[in-house]
Design a protein around this motif. Structure first.
Motif, PDB file in Angstrom:
ATOM      1  N   GLY A   3       0.916  -1.257   0.004  1.00  0.00           N
ATOM      2  CA  GLY A   3      -0.409   0.044   0.414  1.00  0.00           C
ATOM      3  C   GLY A   3       0.983   1.369  -0.225  1.00  0.00           C
ATOM      4  O   GLY A   3      -0.061   2.472  -0.251  1.00  0.00           O
ATOM      5  N   PHE A   4       2.329   1.090   0.325  1.00  0.00           N
ATOM      6  CA  PHE A   4       3.051   2.196   0.063  1.00  0.00           C
ATOM      7  C   PHE A   4       2.856   2.615  -1.099  1.00  0.00           C
ATOM      8  O   PHE A   4       3.538   4.073  -1.421  1.00  0.00           O
ATOM      9  CB  PHE A   4       4.467   2.086   1.140  1.00  0.00           C
ATOM     10  N   VAL A  30      -1.433   3.218   5.990  1.00  0.00           N
ATOM     11  CA  VAL A  30      -1.087   2.089   6.216  1.00  0.00           C
ATOM     12  C   VAL A  30       0.748   2.603   7.369  1.00  0.00           C
ATOM     13  O   VAL A  30       0.166   0.930   8.351  1.00  0.00           O
ATOM     14  CB  VAL A  30       0.185   1.922   4.725  1.00  0.00           C
ATOM     15  N   ALA A  31       0.739   3.469   7.698  1.00  0.00           N
ATOM     16  CA  ALA A  31       1.689   3.309   8.306  1.00  0.00           C
ATOM     17  C   ALA A  31       1.114   3.439   9.731  1.00  0.00           C
ATOM     18  O   ALA A  31       1.873   2.295  10.858  1.00  0.00           O
ATOM     19  CB  ALA A  31       2.584   4.725   8.089  1.00  0.00           C
ATOM     20  N   TYR A  32       0.287   3.884  10.237  1.00  0.00           N
ATOM     21  CA  TYR A  32      -0.935   3.726  10.914  1.00  0.00           C
ATOM     22  C   TYR A  32      -1.016   2.291  11.491  1.00  0.00           C
ATOM     23  O   TYR A  32      -0.798   1.646  12.628  1.00  0.00           O
ATOM     24  CB  TYR A  32      -1.708   5.235  11.115  1.00  0.00           C
ATOM     25  N   VAL A  33      -1.380   1.785  10.434  1.00  0.00           N
ATOM     26  CA  VAL A  33      -2.088   0.240  10.960  1.00  0.00           C
ATOM     27  C   VAL A  33      -0.496  -0.329  11.983  1.00  0.00           C
ATOM     28  O   VAL A  33      -0.442  -0.978  12.566  1.00  0.00           O
ATOM     29  CB  VAL A  33      -2.240  -0.079   9.418  1.00  0.00           C
ATOM     30  N   LEU A  46       9.183   0.965   7.311  1.00  0.00           N
ATOM     31  CA  LEU A  46       8.609   2.036   7.300  1.00  0.00           C
ATOM     32  C   LEU A  46       9.979   2.475   7.461  1.00  0.00           C
ATOM     33  O   LEU A  46       9.402   4.112   7.198  1.00  0.00           O
ATOM     34  CB  LEU A  46       8.249   1.625   8.592  1.00  0.00           C
ATOM     35  N   ILE A  47      10.823   1.988   7.721  1.00  0.00           N
ATOM     36  CA  ILE A  47      12.582   2.590   7.677  1.00  0.00           C
ATOM     37  C   ILE A  47      12.793   3.385   6.247  1.00  0.00           C
ATOM     38  O   ILE A  47      12.689   4.629   6.069  1.00  0.00           O
ATOM     39  CB  ILE A  47      13.308   1.671   7.542  1.00  0.00           C
ATOM     40  N   LYS A  48      11.581   2.651   4.917  1.00  0.00           N
ATOM     41  CA  LYS A  48      11.909   2.728   3.932  1.00  0.00           C
ATOM     42  C   LYS A  48      11.904   4.427   3.501  1.00  0.00           C
ATOM     43  O   LYS A  48      11.989   5.364   2.605  1.00  0.00           O
ATOM     44  CB  LYS A  48      11.755   1.298   2.584  1.00  0.00           C
ATOM     45  N   VAL A  49      10.382   4.661   3.780  1.00  0.00           N
ATOM     46  CA  VAL A  49       9.312   5.393   3.397  1.00  0.00           C
ATOM     47  C   VAL A  49      10.166   6.568   4.210  1.00  0.00           C
ATOM     48  O   VAL A  49       9.912   7.876   3.770  1.00  0.00           O
ATOM     49  CB  VAL A  49       7.749   4.931   4.071  1.00  0.00           C
ATOM     50  N   ALA A  54       7.672   7.120  11.244  1.00  0.00           N
ATOM     51  CA  ALA A  54       8.164   7.805  12.759  1.00  0.00           C
ATOM     52  C   ALA A  54       7.547   7.246  13.718  1.00  0.00           C
ATOM     53  O   ALA A  54       8.230   6.305  14.805  1.00  0.00           O
ATOM     54  CB  ALA A  54       8.618   9.077  12.355  1.00  0.00           C
ATOM     55  N   GLU A  55       6.438   7.572  13.661  1.00  0.00           N
ATOM     56  CA  GLU A  55       5.354   7.182  15.173  1.00  0.00           C
ATOM     57  C   GLU A  55       5.317   5.626  15.449  1.00  0.00           C
ATOM     58  O   GLU A  55       5.432   5.118  16.366  1.00  0.00           O
ATOM     59  CB  GLU A  55       4.035   7.894  14.836  1.00  0.00           C
ATOM     60  N   ALA A  56       5.150   5.555  13.671  1.00  0.00           N
ATOM     61  CA  ALA A  56       5.196   3.776  13.878  1.00  0.00           C
ATOM     62  C   ALA A  56       6.222   2.828  14.530  1.00  0.00           C
ATOM     63  O   ALA A  56       6.257   2.295  15.277  1.00  0.00           O
ATOM     64  CB  ALA A  56       4.959   3.044  12.338  1.00  0.00           C
ATOM     65  N   LEU A  57       7.542   3.491  13.967  1.00  0.00           N
ATOM     66  CA  LEU A  57       8.737   3.294  14.201  1.00  0.00           C
ATOM     67  C   LEU A  57       9.025   3.074  15.990  1.00  0.00           C
ATOM     68  O   LEU A  57       9.845   2.503  16.600  1.00  0.00           O
ATOM     69  CB  LEU A  57       9.967   3.723  13.377  1.00  0.00           C
ATOM     70  N   GLY A  58       8.558   4.552  16.776  1.00  0.00           N
ATOM     71  CA  GLY A  58       8.422   4.134  18.092  1.00  0.00           C
ATOM     72  C   GLY A  58       7.680   3.514  18.836  1.00  0.00           C
ATOM     73  O   GLY A  58       7.869   3.443  19.510  1.00  0.00           O
TER      74      GLY A  58
END
Ligand SMILES: [Fe+2]
Ligand SMILES: [Fe+2]
Length: 316
Positions: free
Chosen positions: A213-214, A225-228, A241-244, A259-263
Motif C-alpha cells: 500500500g506504500f 498504512v503506517a498508522y496500521v 517503514l524505514i524505507k518510507v 516515525a510514530e510507528a517505529l516508536g
C-alpha cells in the motif's frame, strides 16, 4: 513533576481541579517539551468529560501541526459529541495545516454523529486531497455506523482499542482482502475496510500485503498504512517503514506516521533510525521522531501505561 507523578497524587486524593490545572499548564505551555505535552494530552483523554475537551480545544492555538493533529485525533477517540463544535471550527479553518484539518474530519467520522454530515459534505471536494478524501471516508463511516446503530448491520467490530475510520472486513480471505485493498478504482472507505481486515489478521503475510500500500497514489492511504503498522507492532513491517521515512520525496504526513510507528514497534533498529531523523528539516517529521523516541523509552521501560490510564499511544 511528571504526569505519572500526578497520577500518583490523584490516587492520593489531590483535588481534581488541581489535576486539571496542572494538565492544562503542561499541554498549553509552548516551552515544555512536546513529549511531555503529549503525555498530558493522553491523560486528559483518559479522564474524559467536558473539562478535558475544553482544555484540549484551547491547544489549537499552537504552532506545532503535529500537536494540533494529535489534539484532533484524541477528540475523535474520546467519541464525545461535546467535541463536535471544536472539530468543525478546525475543519472550517482553511488556513489551518491540511494534516490538522484531515484529522479533524477523521475525528468527526469517529464520533459518528449525523449532525457532522453537513460540514463533511462541504469539504468533500476540498482542494487539499488529504482533506477531501478524509471527508469522503468519514461520510461513508457515519452512514455505516448509523445503520449499525439501528441494528441493520453488526459488521466491523475492531479487535484494537482505537476507533477506526472505517469498520474492518472480517469475512474475506487474505487474497480477497489484498485484491480489494490494492484496487484504486474502489472507494477509499471499502479499501480501508480491507486494510483493517488485514491488520486484524495480523500475520507476516498480512504485513507483506499491507506494505504494498506504500505504492498507492493517495498520501492519505499511505499514511494510514503506517498508522496500521504502528498498531500491529509487527517487526516484519520495520524495513518498509524505514524505507518510507528515508524517502525525502515522500510527504511529511506519511513520513511522520512512519516515525510514530517505529516508536511504537520500538526495536533497537527503530531507535537508531529515529535518532538519525530527529534533526530532519521537516518540522512534523522531526517532532514525530522526538515523540517516537519517548514512546520507544516507554515501550522498553516496563511502564504499564504511556500516560495515566492509556495503554497504547500511537493510534492516529
Ligand atoms: Fe491521520
Ligand atoms: Fe498522524
Amino acid at each position: 513533576m511528571t504526569v505519572s507523578e500526578v497520577d500518583c497524587l490523584s490516587t492520593q486524593g489531590i483535588a481534581k481541579d488541581n489535576l486539571y490545572s496542572y494538565l492544562s499548564d503542561v499541554l498549553l505551555n509552548k516551552d515544555i517539551e512536546l513529549h511531555e505535552r503529549f503525555r498530558a494530552l493522553f491523560t486528559l483523554k483518559n479522564i474524559g468529560g467536558q473539562r478535558s475537551i475544553e482544555i484540549i480545544g484551547q491547544g489549537f492555538d499552537d504552532e506545532s501541526a503535529l500537536l494540533k493533529h494529535e489534539l484532533a485525533y484524541v477528540l475523535g477517540q474520546m467519541k464525545d459529541k461535546a467535541a463536535i463544535p471544536i472539530l468543525i471550527s478546525v475543519l472550517d479553518n482553511v488556513q489551518e495545516e491540511p494534516m490538522v484539518r484531515h484529522e479533524a474530519a477523521e475525528a468527526l467520522g469517529a464520533i459518528g454523529d449525523e449532525s457532522s454530515l453537513c460540514i463533511l459534505e462541504k469539504y468533500k471536494n476540498d482542494p487539499e486531497k488529504c482533506v477531501s478524501e478524509t471527508c469522503e471516508i468519514a461520510i461513508d463511516n457515519i452512514k455505516f455506523e448509523t445503520l449499525r446503530n439501528k441494528g441493520i448491520s453488526s459488521e466491523g467490530q475492531s479487535s484494537f482499542s482505537s476507533i477506526d475510520p472505517a469498520p474492518s472486513l472480517a469475512t474475506k480471505s487474505l487474497e480477497e482482502l489484498e485484491c480489494l485493498y490494492l484496487d484504486d478504482s474502489r472507494p477509499l472507505f471499502e479499501r480501508y475496510r480491507a486494510m483493517f481486515g488485514l491488520r486484524n489478521e495480523g500475520s507476516e503475510r498480512a504485513v507483506e500485503i499491507l506494505a504494498k500500500g506504500f505504492g498507492d497514489k493517495s498520501e492519505l492511504f499511505r499514511h494510514e498504512v503506517a498508522y496500521v503498522f504502528g498498531q500491529m507492532q509487527h517487526p516484519a513491517s520495520v524495513p518498509a517503514l524505514i524505507k518510507v521515512l528515508d524517502d525525502k520525496n515522500e510527504v511529511g504526513m506519511v513520513r511522520h506516521e512512519c516515525a510514530e510507528a517505529l516508536g511504537s514497534i520500538a526495536t533497537k533498529e527503530c531507535y537508531d533510525v529515529l535518532k538519525a531523523y530527529s534533526n530532519d528539516s521537516n518540522r512534523v517529521v522531526r517532532e514525530s521522531c522526538l515523540v517516537a523516541l519517548d514512546m520507544y523509552e516507554h515501550e522498553n521501560s516496563g511502564e504499564f501505561q504511556y500516560a495515566n490510564g492509556v495503554n497504547n499511544f500511537n493510534d492516529n
